[in-house]
Design a protein around this motif. Structure first.
Motif, short mmCIF file in Angstrom:
data_model
loop_
_atom_site.label_atom_id
_atom_site.label_comp_id
_atom_site.label_asym_id
_atom_site.label_seq_id
_atom_site.Cartn_x
_atom_site.Cartn_y
_atom_site.Cartn_z
N ASN A 1 12.39 5.58 -3.68
CA ASN A 1 12.17 7.02 -3.57
C ASN A 1 10.82 7.31 -2.91
OD1 ASN A 1 12.84 9.59 -3.80
ND2 ASN A 1 12.43 9.82 -5.99
N LYS A 2 9.85 6.53 -3.34
CA LYS A 2 8.50 6.68 -2.80
C LYS A 2 8.51 6.42 -1.29
CE LYS A 2 3.87 5.16 -3.87
NZ LYS A 2 3.17 3.93 -4.27
N GLN B 1 9.95 9.28 0.70
CA GLN B 1 8.94 10.33 0.72
C GLN B 1 7.94 10.10 1.84
OE1 GLN B 1 9.45 12.67 -1.56
NE2 GLN B 1 7.94 13.94 -0.52
N ARG B 2 7.54 8.86 1.92
CA ARG B 2 6.54 8.52 2.91
C ARG B 2 7.09 8.70 4.33
NH1 ARG B 2 4.24 2.91 1.83
NH2 ARG B 2 3.45 3.70 -0.15
N ASP C 1 7.00 12.24 5.24
CA ASP C 1 5.63 12.65 5.55
C ASP C 1 5.24 12.24 6.95
OD1 ASP C 1 5.33 13.85 3.20
OD2 ASP C 1 4.24 12.19 2.20
#
Lengths: 429, 291
Positions: free
Chosen positions: A2-3, A6-7, A10
Motif C-alpha cells: 500500500n505504501k 502511495q509513493r 506521489d
C-alpha cells in the motif's frame, strides 16, 4: 504494498506539473511557427495589395474635343480610309491648346501634349467611328486616357498637396492641378489592364496577353501530363515487376521532381527548338517543357493514391472474375481519382507559377498581340511579372503588384478547387 | 460434441505432445496425410501441390479432393497454409509477386494452372468470399450486378434485376435491403456486408465457392446467419471454407481437413475428426493444446 502505491502516485503527481508545462511548451512552439508563417503571409499580402491596388484604377482627363473636319482631314464620312487615317491626335492637341491658351512655345506645347496618353487617339477613333455623322463638326466633352506620369502624380497626391512628381515638369504639374481644380480629372476602373496585351506605355499595358498565354500553356501541359502521368503510375503500380529496374525508375522519377526547373528549359531549348526546330516563344513548346516538369509530381501523387486503394477491393474484383484491366478501370482508378486530380491540380499550379524554363525557350519576348492559340507567340503571367518588374517606369511598379495579385488569385482558385474536388469525390469504404 | 472433446482430453492426459514435434518442420514432414482425402467423382482434385513464396515453401505436397456439393472446412493453427491453399484453388495467388505453384490442381478434370487457361472464366466458376467484408464502394444493387455485368451474363435490365433479387434472396439479405438497393453497400452492418459479398459471389452462379474465414470479423449473431446460409448454399454449390473456429467447422462442414506447418495432416468426415482423430497432431489441435 500500500505504501508503495502511495509513493507511485506521489511521484506521478510531482511530475505532473512538469509534464503539463512541457505539453504547453510543445503546443506553444507549434503555435509560434504557425503565427510566424501567417505573419509573413500577411506582410506579403499587405505589401502586394498596398502597392498593387492602385493599378486597378486609371486616371482619365476630360477635354472638350472639337471634331473639326479640317483638322481631322475628313470630307466624306462614308470613306473608311479617311476615318482610319484621320488626324485624331490633332483634335486632342487642339483641345488641350484651347484649354490652356497661354501655352505658346514649342517646348511647352510638347509638354502639354504629353499629358494625354499616346493611345488616346486610338480610343478617340473608336468612339468617333461609331457615330461620325453626329459628331463631325461638333464639340463633345470626352474622357481621355491620361499619360502614366500624370496617372502616378494623381494617385500619389495627398490632401496636403504633396505628390510624386517623377518626370512631370513644373508646368505640367500646374496644368494637372488646374484640371483637378476644374474636376476634369477622374480615376476610373482600369479595364485596359484586363483587356490588352503588353505595351511600352504603362497606361496601355495589360495582362490579357499573359493570361491567354498562361491558359494555352497550361492546357497543353494538362492534356499531355495528366494522361501520361496516370498511365505511367498505373503501369508502375499495377503491372511493373518489382526489380532493380523499377527501383531505378522510381529513384529517377523522385530525382526529376527535384531537378531545378531551368534545366527543363535548357532541355526544351536543345531538343524542341534546336533539334525539332519548333518555333520559339510559343505556348506549345512551353506546355511540353512544363509537362516534363510536372510529370514527376503527377506520377508520384498518382502512385500514392493508387497504392492507397485497399487491396481488399482489388481482391473482391478479381475474386468474381474481373480482368486486371476491369479491376483497374472499374475500381482502382475511380477510388484513386480524387488523389490523382489533386496531384494534377497542384502540378498545374506549380506550372502556372513557373518562370525559369520559359525564359529559356523564348517566352520572355515582348509580345503585344494577344495570342489566339497554342502556336502564337506568347508570354505567361509570371514572366510578364518578371518583365514589368524590370521596367523603369514608376507606373509599372503598381502593375507588377497587380499582376502578382491576379496570379495569386488564380493559384488560390486552383488550390481551392483541388481541396473541393478531393472532398467531393472522396468515397468512404 | 463439446462433451466428447473434453472427454478425449481427460482420457489421455499423459499423451501431451512434445512441443518440439509441433514446431519442427522435419518431424511433420514424415507424416503422410491420414484419413480419407479422396472421394469418388471429385469436383476439384489436387495432387502433390507445393506452393512457394519466393524461396519460402508454404505448402508441402498436399493431395486431396473436394467432392460435388459438399462443404469442406480447412482448419489449423495460424500460418499453417490453409488460406494459401484455398487461394491456390482459384489462382488468387497469381496476384502475389514471387508466388509459384507446383503439382496438379484440377476442376472437373481440367488443369486450372494450364498456361492456356484463362483465369477470368475460372474465377467465374470458382468464386471467393474474403475474410474482411469487402463490398465495392458502390450501391448494393451495383455490388451484386457487377459480376453478371462484366461477364455479360444478362442482356436486359429486367433480367439483371432478377439476378440481383435472387442472389440477394439466396444470401438471405433481400428482405433487409430491398427498399434501399441504391444505397452504398458500405453503409450496411458487418454481417450484412458479408452476406452482400456472398450474394455478389453467387450472382455469377459459380460452381465452387471458396470462403476464407468469412466470419472472423463478425459478431456471433451475424456468424450464425452466415453459417445457416452456408448450409443452404451447399445444396447448389460446392463450398470450401477456411475457419479458425473449430465449432464452426464442426457445424457447417461434412469433411474437415487439418493443416499443420504447410502440410495436410488429416482429412476425414467432420464427425470423425472431432470425435476420433487419427493423427496425434489433429488431436492435439482440436483438444486445444496449441493453435
Amino acid at each position: 504494498m500500500n505504501k508503495n502505491t502511495q509513493r507511485t502516485i506521489d511521484l506521478v503527481n510531482r511530475n505532473l506539473a512538469k509534464r503539463y508545462r512541457a505539453e504547453k511548451r510543445f503546443r506553444f512552439y507549434g503555435l509560434l511557427s504557425i503565427s510566424f508563417g501567417l505573419l509573413c503571409l500577411v506582410l506579403l499580402f499587405t505589401d502586394i495589395i498596398g502597392k498593387g491596388h492602385s493599378a486597378f484604377l486609371q486616371t482619365y482627363v476630360a477635354l472638350d474635343v472639337h471634331f473639326d473636319a479640317d483638322v481631322l482631314g475628313i470630307d466624306n464620312i462614308d470613306d473608311e480610309t479617311q476615318l482610319t487615317v484621320a488626324n485624331y491626335d490633332g483634335v486632342i492637341r487642339k483641345a488641350l491648346l484651347e484649354r490652356f491658351s497661354d501655352v505658346r512655345s514649342r517646348r511647352d506645347k510638347r509638354q502639354l501634349y504629353a499629358l494625354v496618353s499616346n493611345g488616346a487617339g486610338f480610343d478617340l477613333q473608336d468612339v468617333f467611328r461609331e457615330r461620325p455623322e453626329q459628331w463631325l463638326g461638333k464639340t463633345e466633352t470626352l474622357w481621355l486616357l491620361a499619360d502614366d506620369d500624370v496617372d502616378t502624380y494623381v494617385k500619389s497626391r495627398t490632401a496636403s498637396g504633396e505628390a510624386f512628381t517623377g518626370r512631370l515638369s513644373e508646368n505640367q504639374q500646374r496644368w494637372v492641378e488646374a484640371l483637378i481644380a476644374d474636376e476634369r480629372i477622374e480615376k476610373r476602373f482600369n479595364t485596359i489592364f484586363f483587356t490588352s496585351g503588353d505595351s511600352r506605355e504603362p497606361e496601355l499595358a495589360g495582362i490579357r496577353g499573359a493570361i491567354m498565354g498562361s491558359l494555352f500553356t497550361l492546357m497543353v501541359t494538362l492534356v499531355l501530363s495528366f494522361p501520361i502521368g496516370v498511365a505511367a503510375a498505373v503501369y508502375l503500380e499495377e503491372y511493373a515487376p518489382k526489380n532493380k529496374w523499377t527501383d531505378l525508375i522510381e529513384v529517377n522519377i523522385n530525382n526529376l521532381a527535384a531537378v531545378p526547373s531551368i534545366i527543363f528549359g535548357l532541355l526544351g531549348l536543345a531538343i524542341f527548338i534546336n533539334f525539332f526546330e519548333m518555333p520559339r516563344s510559343i505556348p506549345l513548346v512551353g506546355g511540353i517543357v512544363l509537362t516534363l516538369m510536372t510529370l514527376p509530381t503527377i506520377i508520384i501523387s498518382s502512385r500514392a493514391s493508387i497504392k492507397a486503394v485497399p487491396p481488399s477491393i482489388r481482391e473482391a474484383a478479381l475474386g468474381i472474375g474481373a480482368s486486371k484491366m476491369q479491376m483497374i478501370l472499374h475500381h482502382v482508378l475511380p477510388l484513386a481519382m480524387p488523389g490523382m486530380l489533386t496531384g494534377a491540380i497542384i502540378g498545374m499550379a506549380q506550372a502556372l507559377g513557373e518562370t525559369a524554363p520559359l525564359l529559356m525557350i523564348g517566352m520572355v519576348a515582348f509580345i503585344v498581340d494577344i495570342p489566339g492559340g497554342a502556336t502564337d507567340p506568347a508570354t505567361v503571367l509570371p514572366v510578364q511579372i518578371f518583365l514589368w518588374s524590370d521596367s523603369p517606369e514608376r507606373a509599372f511598379v503598381e502593375r507588377t503588384s497587380a499582376a502578382i495579385m491576379v496570379l495569386l488569385a488564380f493559384l488560390i482558385v486552383m488550390n481551392t478547387l483541388a481541396v473541393w474536388l478531393r472532398k467531393r469525390l472522396e468515397r468512404r469504404w | 460434441m463439446e462433451a466428447t472433446v473434453r472427454e478425449t482430453v481427460e482420457q489421455k492426459p499423459e499423451r501431451l505432445l512434445d512441443r518440439q514435434v509441433i514446431d519442427d518442420q522435419e518431424a511433420v514432414t514424415a507424416a503422410a496425410t491420414v484419413g480419407k482425402p479422396f472421394v469418388e467423382a471429385p469436383k476439384m482434385a489436387m495432387r502433390n501441390v507445393n506452393v512457394f513464396y519466393g524461396e519460402k515453401q508454404a505448402i508441402f505436397d498436399v493431395s486431396m479432393d473436394i467432392g460435388s456439393n459438399e462443404v469442406v472446412s480447412m482448419i489449423g493453427p495460424s500460418g499453417c497454409g490453409k488460406s494459401t491453399f484455398l487461394r491456390a484453388l482459384n489462382r488468387m495467388n497469381d496476384t502475389i509477386e514471387g508466388c509459384w505453384i507446383e503439382g496438379s490442381l484440377q476442376l472437373e478434370g481440367q488443369d486450372i494452372y494450364d498456361p492456356k487457361l484463362d483465369v477470368v472464366p475460372l474465377r467465374a466458376r470458382v468464386g471467393m468470399v474474403f475474410q474482411k467484408p469487402n463490398p465495392f464502394p458502390k450501391s448494393i444493387y451495383d455490388n451484386v450486378a457487377y459480376g453478371p455485368r462484366i461477364h455479360g451474363l444478362v442482356d436486359r435490365r429486367a433480367d439483371l434485376d432478377e439476378v440481383v433479387e435472387t442472389s440477394l434472396q439466396r444470401a438471405g439479405l433481400w428482405n433487409e435491403v430491398k427498399d434501399r438497393l441504391a444505397q452504398p453497400g458500405t453503409g450496411l452492418s458487418g454481417g450484412q456486408q458479408q452476406r452482400l459479398c456472398i450474394a455478389r459471389t453467387i450472382a455469377v452462379s459459380p460452381e465452387v465457392i471458396l470462403m476464407d474465414e468469412p466470419c472472423s470479423a463478425l459478431d456471433p449473431i451475424a456468424t450464425a446467419k452466415i453459417e445457416e446460409l452456408i448450409a443452404e448454399l451447399s445444396e447448389n454449390f460446392t463450398i470450401a471454407i477456411v475457419t479458425h473456429s473449430m465449432q464452426q467447422a464442426a457445424r457447417v462442414s461434412s469433411r474437415t481437413a487439418y493443416f499443420h506447418l504447410g502440410k495436410l495432416i488429416e482429412v476425414n468426415d467432420t464427425e470423425k475428426v472431432f470425435t476420433n482423430p487419427e493423427h496425434e497432431l489433429t488431436e492435439a489441435y482440436i483438444t486445444g493444446r496449441f493453435g
